[in-house]
Design an enzyme around this catalytic site. Structure first.
Site, PDB file in Angstrom:
ATOM      1  N   LEU A 231      39.689  68.155  62.885  1.00  0.00           N
ATOM      2  CA  LEU A 231      39.617  66.891  63.628  1.00  0.00           C
ATOM      3  C   LEU A 231      38.252  66.277  63.336  1.00  0.00           C
ATOM      4  O   LEU A 231      37.273  67.008  63.116  1.00  0.00           O
ATOM      5  CB  LEU A 231      39.748  67.145  65.130  1.00  0.00           C
ATOM      6  CG  LEU A 231      41.098  67.662  65.645  1.00  0.00           C
ATOM      7  CD1 LEU A 231      41.037  67.911  67.155  1.00  0.00           C
ATOM      8  CD2 LEU A 231      42.222  66.683  65.315  1.00  0.00           C
ATOM      9  N   ASP A 232      38.175  64.947  63.377  1.00  0.00           N
ATOM     10  CA  ASP A 232      36.887  64.281  63.187  1.00  0.00           C
ATOM     11  C   ASP A 232      35.932  64.677  64.319  1.00  0.00           C
ATOM     12  O   ASP A 232      36.381  65.057  65.416  1.00  0.00           O
ATOM     13  CB  ASP A 232      37.062  62.752  63.223  1.00  0.00           C
ATOM     14  CG  ASP A 232      37.918  62.250  62.078  1.00  0.00           C
ATOM     15  OD1 ASP A 232      38.026  62.966  61.066  1.00  0.00           O
ATOM     16  OD2 ASP A 232      38.470  61.143  62.215  1.00  0.00           O
ATOM     17  N   ARG A 233      34.637  64.470  64.082  1.00  0.00           N
ATOM     18  CA  ARG A 233      33.645  64.834  65.108  1.00  0.00           C
ATOM     19  C   ARG A 233      33.889  64.047  66.401  1.00  0.00           C
ATOM     20  O   ARG A 233      33.725  64.556  67.500  1.00  0.00           O
ATOM     21  CB  ARG A 233      32.224  64.561  64.580  1.00  0.00           C
ATOM     22  CG  ARG A 233      31.149  65.215  65.419  1.00  0.00           C
ATOM     23  CD  ARG A 233      29.881  65.404  64.628  1.00  0.00           C
ATOM     24  NE  ARG A 233      29.183  64.150  64.409  1.00  0.00           N
ATOM     25  CZ  ARG A 233      28.253  63.658  65.220  1.00  0.00           C
ATOM     26  NH1 ARG A 233      27.911  64.317  66.316  1.00  0.00           N
ATOM     27  NH2 ARG A 233      27.666  62.520  64.949  1.00  0.00           N
TER      28      ARG A 233
ATOM     29  N   THR B  48      36.731  63.060  67.524  1.00  0.00           N
ATOM     30  CA  THR B  48      38.068  63.349  68.092  1.00  0.00           C
ATOM     31  C   THR B  48      37.991  64.616  68.938  1.00  0.00           C
ATOM     32  O   THR B  48      37.291  65.563  68.580  1.00  0.00           O
ATOM     33  CB  THR B  48      39.091  63.554  66.947  1.00  0.00           C
ATOM     34  OG1 THR B  48      39.099  62.404  66.118  1.00  0.00           O
ATOM     35  CG2 THR B  48      40.486  63.811  67.469  1.00  0.00           C
TER      36      THR B  48
ATOM     37  N   LYS C   9      43.120  56.923  62.024  1.00  0.00           N
ATOM     38  CA  LYS C   9      42.224  55.754  61.959  1.00  0.00           C
ATOM     39  C   LYS C   9      42.642  54.820  60.821  1.00  0.00           C
ATOM     40  O   LYS C   9      42.641  53.602  60.975  1.00  0.00           O
ATOM     41  CB  LYS C   9      40.777  56.212  61.779  1.00  0.00           C
ATOM     42  CG  LYS C   9      40.258  56.888  63.040  1.00  0.00           C
ATOM     43  CD  LYS C   9      38.903  57.509  62.870  1.00  0.00           C
ATOM     44  CE  LYS C   9      38.538  58.233  64.161  1.00  0.00           C
ATOM     45  NZ  LYS C   9      37.503  59.220  64.001  1.00  0.00           N
TER      46      LYS C   9
END
Ligand code: URA
Length: 235
Positions: free
Chosen positions: A101-103, A105, A187
């Site tokens: 997961l992105d930072r 998220t 995104k």
């Protein structure tokens, strides 16, 4: 590795002797007698020959974690705390992530030391559903539902995204179900409908959801939860 190969290597037994002990029913994998030399064993299997352990199975680890916003989905980083820092488990150095997961998220991440299992969870071909709660800058539009279902062309990878289910649950809020996990996928998809994601949270992966796990908490998966990803139902 095939069982006959593992046996043949044991004390240089060789293939002929390996097939003899297999035929004699002297070989067990995980306590079950195996006579087929082509049986696939991995490093987690305990293999015995006439009761003597010739391969001690490694401990397989499967965990779920509630990643808080701000933590990196990585095992090491010089600048930011990583999800591994949240885990208190003696063999945590052997773990890798089954999907990042992105930072920015939050939500459900899976960690394991079993590469075959994580491949199964992540490979688009197995179509494991991943559910995200999304908040956007602009209002959601009804026509976005159809656009997400049709898929978007991602020029970098030159692919069309798999059909995704967008359920609008508020003016700027939706639940999105994907069956793949491409780089910044959510995104990028919202960018294609001229919107911007301002908060993203992964609620579930396959049958697994966070339940009562608070941000930063983790727990081992049960044997049934691990096996759930191997069931044909995910295909
Ligand atoms: N899609 C994104 O854009 N970010 C995530 O963290 C996960 C899916």
């Amino acid at each position: 590795m095939k069982l006959d190969r593992l046996l043949a290597r044991h004390q240089h037994m060789g293939r002929t002797a390996a097939h003899r002990v297999l035929a004699q029913g002297l070989v067990a994998v995980g306590g079950v007698v195996r006579r087929d030399g082509h049986y696939e064993v991995d490093r987690f299997d305990e293999v015995t020959l006439d009761g003597e352990v010739i391969q001690a199975g490694e401990r397989a680890i499967y965990l779920m974690l509630h990643k808080p916003v701000g933590w990196l989905s990585a095992t090491k980083d010089a600048q930011h705390p990583t999800v591994i820092d949240l885990i208190d488990e003696p063999d945590k150095a052997s773990l890798h992530l089954a999907g990042r997961l992105d930072r920015s998220t939050s939500g459900l991440v899976l960690l394991t030391n079993d590469g075959q299992w994580s491949k199964r969870v992540m490979d688009a071909e197995h179509r494991v559903p991943k559910v995200y709660r999304v908040q956007t800058q602009e209002p959601m539009r009804e026509e976005d539902v159809e656009a997400f279902a049709q898929g978007f062309h991602f020029p970098t990878e030159d692919i069309i995204t798999l059909p995704a289910t967008l359920e609008i649950i508020g003016v700027r809020e939706a639940r999105l179900t994907l069956h793949e996990g491409r780089y910044h996928q959510v995104k990028r998809m919202f960018h294609r409908v001229q919107n911007r994601v301002i908060a993203l949270h992964r609620e579930s992966v396959g049958e697994l959801s966070l339940g009562q796990l608070a941000p930063g908490q983790w727990r081992p998966l049960t044997a049934a939860e691990v096996a759930g990803f191997l069931a044909t139902g995910c295909d």
